[in-house]
Design an enzyme around this catalytic site. Sequence first.
Site, PDB file in Angstrom:
ATOM      1  N   SER A  85       0.847 -18.745 -10.157  1.00  0.00           N
ATOM      2  CA  SER A  85       2.110 -18.271 -10.056  1.00  0.00           C
ATOM      3  C   SER A  85       3.111 -19.140 -10.841  1.00  0.00           C
ATOM      4  CB  SER A  85       2.789 -18.178  -8.725  1.00  0.00           C
ATOM      5  OG  SER A  85       1.956 -17.350  -8.026  1.00  0.00           O
ATOM      6  N   HIS A 122       5.441 -15.595  -1.403  1.00  0.00           N
ATOM      7  CA  HIS A 122       4.291 -15.895  -1.056  1.00  0.00           C
ATOM      8  C   HIS A 122       3.960 -16.591   0.314  1.00  0.00           C
ATOM      9  CE1 HIS A 122       2.504 -14.225  -4.528  1.00  0.00           C
ATOM     10  NE2 HIS A 122       3.004 -14.677  -5.466  1.00  0.00           N
TER      11      HIS A 122
END
Length: 226
Positions: free
Chosen positions: A76, A163
């Site tokens: 990410s 997340h």
Amino acid sequence: FVEVALVDHISEGIVPLLDEAAAPGKADRATTAIFYSISNTQDGLRGVSFGDSLIKRVVETLQAELPRLKTFATLSPIPGFRGWLSKNAGALLTRLDEKRQTELGRVVGSLPPTAERVLAAAEDTSALDARSPVRQLLLNAAAEYLGRATAEGQPVDPVARFHLGNGARVERLNWAGDPSPKGLKQSYGLMVNYLYDLKRLDKHRALLAQGKVAVSGEVDDLFLKG
């Protein structure tokens, strides 16, 4: 929408995942699924907590089709890191012990080191080898940003908020994970892996509800002490 790479380890950089000329790996031998593009984290969807059902659905589908898969993680971006560091570098420098301040000051040409000098030195990431005190400070700062920078109990970084809010933990920071101009502009090229351990999603969400972020031991070791 989720894009997934099936590999044999947790990926450290985005370039190999996007290399269309690379020979495809054998999916039935893969042990790790890497989520590297999740549309829910884009503008307009930040803070919408339906990633749990989305990601769990993808994981369950993959596990049914490919039982060798044991690890589920992301690769990410860290979009807010540069902006945050520009405002907080001075405060971080005051938390370094005398030895580290001296080492850093010698490199950037200022004793004690100043935020302006350190940020200027950080621009040339290609010149920062593994032992560089500037590189080490950037990793420390990224760990602080992802693991401790919160507002109203939520991570300030939008991708982290997504997340972590869905039960992942901050697993690992990757130097030069995204060497593109965009990656350098938003995070000095750093990327992060979030790990989805399906047995601990609820535990990690409960921890976040207390204003605490779940991190790996490796990331915990990067926190500035004191």
